[in-house]
Design a protein around this motif. Sequence first.
Motif, short mmCIF file in Angstrom:
data_model
loop_
_atom_site.label_atom_id
_atom_site.label_comp_id
_atom_site.label_asym_id
_atom_site.label_seq_id
_atom_site.Cartn_x
_atom_site.Cartn_y
_atom_site.Cartn_z
N VAL A 149 45.66 20.35 19.78
CA VAL A 149 47.02 20.53 19.32
C VAL A 149 47.78 21.91 19.88
CG1 VAL A 149 48.11 20.63 16.98
CG2 VAL A 149 46.05 19.53 17.18
N MET A 150 46.87 23.02 19.72
CA MET A 150 47.58 24.18 20.27
C MET A 150 48.14 24.17 21.71
SD MET A 150 45.15 27.10 18.49
CE MET A 150 44.95 27.32 16.82
N LEU A 151 47.29 23.45 22.46
CA LEU A 151 47.55 23.31 23.91
C LEU A 151 48.96 22.44 24.03
CD1 LEU A 151 47.01 23.44 26.99
CD2 LEU A 151 45.82 21.52 26.55
N ALA A 152 49.14 21.28 23.34
CA ALA A 152 50.25 20.55 23.47
C ALA A 152 51.48 21.47 22.95
CB ALA A 152 50.07 19.29 22.60
N LEU A 153 51.39 22.06 21.84
CA LEU A 153 52.48 22.63 21.33
C LEU A 153 52.94 23.82 21.94
CD1 LEU A 153 51.85 22.61 17.22
CD2 LEU A 153 53.65 21.36 18.34
N THR A 154 51.70 24.57 22.54
CA THR A 154 52.25 25.71 23.31
C THR A 154 53.03 25.25 24.77
OG1 THR A 154 50.21 27.04 22.43
CG2 THR A 154 51.22 27.71 24.67
N LEU A 155 52.65 24.12 25.40
CA LEU A 155 53.11 23.68 26.50
C LEU A 155 54.69 23.16 26.31
CD1 LEU A 155 50.45 22.09 28.56
CD2 LEU A 155 51.48 24.10 28.95
N ALA A 156 54.80 22.62 25.12
CA ALA A 156 56.16 22.34 24.57
C ALA A 156 57.03 23.31 24.05
CB ALA A 156 55.85 21.04 23.55
N LEU A 157 56.57 24.39 23.60
CA LEU A 157 57.41 25.33 22.88
C LEU A 157 57.54 26.80 23.59
CD1 LEU A 157 56.24 24.76 19.09
CD2 LEU A 157 58.12 23.74 20.26
N VAL A 167 61.97 25.58 32.15
CA VAL A 167 62.66 25.23 30.89
C VAL A 167 62.71 23.67 30.95
CG1 VAL A 167 64.90 25.51 29.67
CG2 VAL A 167 64.39 27.17 31.37
N LEU A 168 62.28 23.03 31.80
CA LEU A 168 62.28 21.55 31.49
C LEU A 168 61.51 20.90 30.68
CD1 LEU A 168 62.86 20.22 35.59
CD2 LEU A 168 64.53 20.51 33.59
N PRO A 169 60.30 21.73 30.40
CA PRO A 169 59.68 21.00 29.29
C PRO A 169 60.02 20.84 28.06
CG PRO A 169 58.06 22.48 30.57
CD PRO A 169 59.61 22.62 30.93
N LEU A 170 61.47 21.61 27.67
CA LEU A 170 62.07 21.20 26.60
C LEU A 170 62.45 19.90 26.50
CD1 LEU A 170 64.00 24.41 25.97
CD2 LEU A 170 62.30 23.75 24.55
N ALA A 171 62.83 19.25 27.32
CA ALA A 171 63.20 17.58 27.39
C ALA A 171 62.21 16.79 26.77
CB ALA A 171 63.81 17.40 28.93
N LEU A 172 61.09 17.35 26.99
CA LEU A 172 59.92 16.23 26.12
C LEU A 172 59.53 16.68 25.01
CD1 LEU A 172 57.24 16.21 29.15
CD2 LEU A 172 58.37 14.24 28.12
N PRO A 173 59.64 15.75 24.08
CA PRO A 173 59.16 16.00 22.42
C PRO A 173 57.61 16.27 22.53
CG PRO A 173 60.51 13.95 22.54
CD PRO A 173 60.20 14.45 24.01
N ALA A 174 57.40 17.23 21.81
CA ALA A 174 56.04 17.67 21.59
C ALA A 174 55.10 16.59 21.14
CB ALA A 174 55.99 18.80 20.61
#
Length: 560
Positions: free
Chosen positions: A160-168, A113-120
């Motif tokens: 872009v898809m990779l960054a948003l997928t890892l963040a969301l 769940v920790l990736p939620l702390a990082l803005p996309a």
Amino acid sequence: MHAEGGVAALTENIAIPFPGDVPHRGRRRGGWAFAALLAALWLLMFAALLAGGDGDTAAVWTHLARRLPELLANTLVLALGVGLGTLALGAGLAWLTALHEFPGSRFFSWALVLPLALPAYVLGFVLIGLLDFSGPLQSFLREAGFSSGWMPQIRSRGGVMLALTLALYPYVYLLAREAFLSQGQRVLETAQSLGDSRGRALFRAVLPMSRPWLAAGVSLVLMETLADFGTVSVFNYETFTTAIYKAWYGLFSLQAAGQLAACLVSLALLLLVLEQRQRLRQRYALVSRGRDGSGKPRLHGWRAGLACVLSGAVLVAGFALPMAQLALWTLEVWREELDERYAAFLGHSVLMAAAGALLTVAAAFALTLFKRRAGLEPGAVLAVRLATLGYAVPGTVLAVGIVTPLAWLDQWLGALTDAWGFEAAPLLGGSLAVLLLAYLARFLAVAFGAVDSAMQRVTPAMEDASRSLGVSGLSLWLRLHLPLLRGGLLSGALLVFVDVMKEMPMTLLIRPFGWDNLAVRVFEMVSEGLWERAAPSALALALAGLLPVALLIRTTERSA
């Protein structure tokens, strides 16, 4: 982070009014007035977007018309790719950690769940800095005598898809894990008793039964993708949100920005309505959960290794590696970059996050009480829906929707004061009150979902028992409801606090002139390609989000 509260808003169940809970008529009128005010705010903003102002936008639209097909295609393809990616990643990791035992499974169950702390947008520029042609990875390969030409371009749609997928993906992961913990093991056992293998039971029983949770998580991801401005700006990927910003600040046409925003909000609402209509056609029963873990199979051999490697790879790519890179960049520039300005950046971020959280949770609490008292009255249901619509609307759209009517009001007041012979300061002089209003409109759904979910724990029997002991009125709320709502109020406040800290487009567009915070500082440095100078602000944002995320993980584990 707003997974829990935002999903609760998307999957909201209207509470049935409890017997004996008949409010005082004055308090009922007050609740109606408050809900109507919030709903009217939304209607005014949407009307402003549709009207688009009085200016001549023909020349601007001549320029924009050639880009509309590309903007629409880019936006829809991005939403589809990120939706599918987060569904596969979130549901797959939830399947592993919720229904299997393997080395590190307890650690990964909360660490993922920790990736939620990082803005996309922070994750996006870190990935570019690491994987670009001049980045350390490709440079290392070339220095070692290997070619780096085989590596895909990170500055692309796939990047872009990779960054948003890892963040969301944690949004889907949290909900899918809750679904699997609630009923996955029991459904698996039932399906296996009927002759299905474990893998076949997953696709024939567990996933179909978990569809409401998965649909809610993916819907949340789609709303976030449509609303994203920072990440697509980092990658120079043109979508509706970037077009709105350029129409406003590049072409100096607030009217064209409003009309583009109306197109985007219509698309977002269409997706939301389609998801809700599809979900209403289905009926699901909750299976009793068992938490002893005795039914979980333990993975061995290569299966255990593969589960550990997959979970670890996602955690490293989405959190550990970006945090390490931010720390290294910060160490390189902290002597030159860190000065008294950063105290102001941090102070502005914390101040507005705290004020926004308090204001939004207070409004959510009042709206929850109104919903409780009004029950299923059609007007009340509509008012609550309108008031909590903000989560489905991008921040750039909200900024335009708030600024447009205020600009009209400024013009009217300016004409009026000119007739009287004196000048009045414009409302758009960068008022922090306007920015707080934007935060309230955007994140009310987040806080309302958390508070309203907690309110469902207060049963009619509890209220009747309290009244039989002579506790009623204000004492009933203070002694019964408030203690039971404390967790929901805290969760809502934490969710909104983190969201406001990370919120960038609304702050960028509405903030007072020269009034910057950490998110704005990150955007300014990244837009100039200064990754290292953006790192201190980005690292501070991530660290500020870790404590609320940790508290939310703890809350989720307790409820599970």
